[in-house]
Design an enzyme around this catalytic site. Structure first.
Site, PDB file in Angstrom:
ATOM      1  N   GLY A  59      81.111 -25.732 159.352  1.00  0.00           N
ATOM      2  CA  GLY A  59      81.572 -26.506 160.491  1.00  0.00           C
ATOM      3  C   GLY A  59      83.086 -26.494 160.557  1.00  0.00           C
ATOM      4  O   GLY A  59      83.771 -26.152 159.578  1.00  0.00           O
ATOM      5  N   GLY A  91      77.806 -24.976 156.952  1.00  0.00           N
ATOM      6  CA  GLY A  91      77.091 -24.826 158.210  1.00  0.00           C
ATOM      7  C   GLY A  91      76.633 -23.409 158.473  1.00  0.00           C
ATOM      8  O   GLY A  91      75.664 -23.185 159.205  1.00  0.00           O
ATOM      9  N   GLU A 137      80.466 -28.282 149.681  1.00  0.00           N
ATOM     10  CA  GLU A 137      80.834 -29.543 150.315  1.00  0.00           C
ATOM     11  C   GLU A 137      81.430 -30.580 149.365  1.00  0.00           C
ATOM     12  O   GLU A 137      82.279 -31.386 149.781  1.00  0.00           O
ATOM     13  CB  GLU A 137      79.622 -30.142 151.042  1.00  0.00           C
ATOM     14  CG  GLU A 137      79.234 -29.426 152.324  1.00  0.00           C
ATOM     15  CD  GLU A 137      78.396 -28.173 152.082  1.00  0.00           C
ATOM     16  OE1 GLU A 137      78.003 -27.546 153.079  1.00  0.00           O
ATOM     17  OE2 GLU A 137      78.150 -27.830 150.909  1.00  0.00           O
ATOM     18  N   ASP A 177      74.814 -30.333 153.046  1.00  0.00           N
ATOM     19  CA  ASP A 177      73.999 -30.836 154.150  1.00  0.00           C
ATOM     20  C   ASP A 177      73.345 -29.683 154.905  1.00  0.00           C
ATOM     21  O   ASP A 177      73.050 -28.662 154.321  1.00  0.00           O
ATOM     22  CB  ASP A 177      74.846 -31.724 155.075  1.00  0.00           C
ATOM     23  CG  ASP A 177      75.967 -30.976 155.780  1.00  0.00           C
ATOM     24  OD1 ASP A 177      76.457 -29.970 155.244  1.00  0.00           O
ATOM     25  OD2 ASP A 177      76.349 -31.408 156.883  1.00  0.00           O
TER      26      ASP A 177
END
Length: 364
Positions: free
Chosen positions: A65, A117, A143, A151
């Site tokens: 992301g 992501g 992360e 995630d």
């Protein structure tokens, strides 16, 4: 649609080309929406037999992301109640869910950097799907390095790797290559970068109803170029399984410190730079995810993301890594000994924004 997502159809295949090379194809909300729109359009189109997602650059499929966006929005909304953050993560998670349950072969060419992501849009869950790695692949769920957790379904696919490999990857955030990805079950086939043009030609010219088998056949001649059984993860598998058992990050770090192996000492030095709180949250996430469906994992992680921004750890992590680039994050708490069980469990308690969003509930 997004200027950074190019779509086309050829030979009954829908192609999604990520084209934001300067940002290593980091996902913006517009990119998430463009990918989702194409997948939804092709899902019910009988003329489309498969989907291929790849990059216009050899440097990265997708680096994750857009974390600078997370920082800008997060600092503007210190309580984590930004509508923009809510939109981004809710729609990204809906996209991850769509990919996991896509009814047609979904083929991800994971050339270059594939992190965060990027893994979310590459780790498709159906048997007909294919995840391709190359000698350029740099894969990670890093992360914890920015005060977040693995995630976008990371709890699901990391907890389903052999032994304690997923625990090691989640807590350390280490980068792995093609051989390790194959060994961990995070990739299906290896194809050299030099053969990608030939693979694209195959997509354009081959007539088949079984793209998974066709790609495996294409990749077969290159299997001798890479040996997953000799990868770093394979080499240290016994050690990883012994060191990363249990439900306590402090206990894991103590075992690492007590070991005289270079691997253990390097790993604990890496982990000491990560967020103590989010490592502990990650371990709890992985242990819970092992017995959950992918849909339930995504729902749980969506709640966890909200807590991360309310707490502020991720904003501090991005500041240190990307904004100020001092690499001196002021984690809160600063030490593992200060992390309590209640702090960890707080990340799993229900939390909702003060307004309704049409994509709050992921499909079952």
């Amino acid at each position: 649609m997004s200027e950074h997502v190019i779509t086309s159809v050829n030979n009954h295949i829908g192609f999604i080309t990520l084209d934001r090379p300067k940002a290593l194809n980091s996902l913006s909300l517009e990119m998430v929406r463009a990918i989702t729109a194409s997948l939804l359009q092709w899902r019910d189109d009988a003329q489309i037999r498969a989907v291929v997602i790849h990059s216009s650059s050899e440097k990265a499929l997708c680096a994750g992301g857009d974390i600078r966006f997370f920082y800008d929005v997060g600092t503007a909304s210190p309580k984590g109640d930004s509508a923009l953050l809510e939109d981004f993560f809710t729609e990204e998670y809906a996209l991850n869910h769509l990919i996991h349950f896509y009814p047609k072969p979904y083929i991800a060419i994971m050339n270059g950097v594939v992190m965060g992501g990027g893994m979310g849009i590459a780790q498709a869950g159906q048997d007909a799907c294919v995840r391709i790695v190359t000698e350029r692949t740099k894969m990670a769920m890093p992360e914890v390095n920015i005060g977040l957790f693995p995630d976008v379904g990371g709890g699901y696919f990391l907890s389903h790797t052999p032994g304690q490999i997923g625990t090691y990857l989640g807590l350390s955030g280490e980068i792995i290559g093609a051989a390790d990805a194959l060994y961990a079950g995070l990739a299906d086939v290896f194809i050299p970068t030099t053969e990608i043009p030939a693979l694209m030609a195959l997509f354009s010219n081959h007539d088949t109803t079984d793209w998974r088998q066709a790609i495996h056949n294409f990749a077969a001649p290159f299997a001798t170029q890479i040996d997953p059984t000799q990868s770093k993860l394979a080499t240290h598998r016994t050690e990883i399984d012994a060191l990363f058992i249990g439900d306590s990050v402090p206990a894991i770090t103590e075992r690492l410190k007590a070991s005289d192996s270079t691997f253990a000492q390097t790993t604990v030095a890496t982990m000491e730079k990560r967020s103590p709180l989010l490592m502990s949250v990650t371990l709890e996430q992985l242990r819970r995810s092992a017995n959950m469906t992918v849909s339930d994992c995504l729902r749980m992680e969506r709640t966890m993301v909200r807590h991360c921004f309310k707490h502020g750890e991720v904003v501090e992590g991005v500041r240190a890594l990307v904004v100020d680039k001092d690499n001196q994050p002021q984690w809160s708490p600063a030490h593992l000994s200060e992390v309590t069980r209640d702090m960890v469990l707080g990340f799993f308690s229900p939390v909702w924004p003060d307004y309704a969003h049409p994509l709050h509930a992921l499909a079952g």
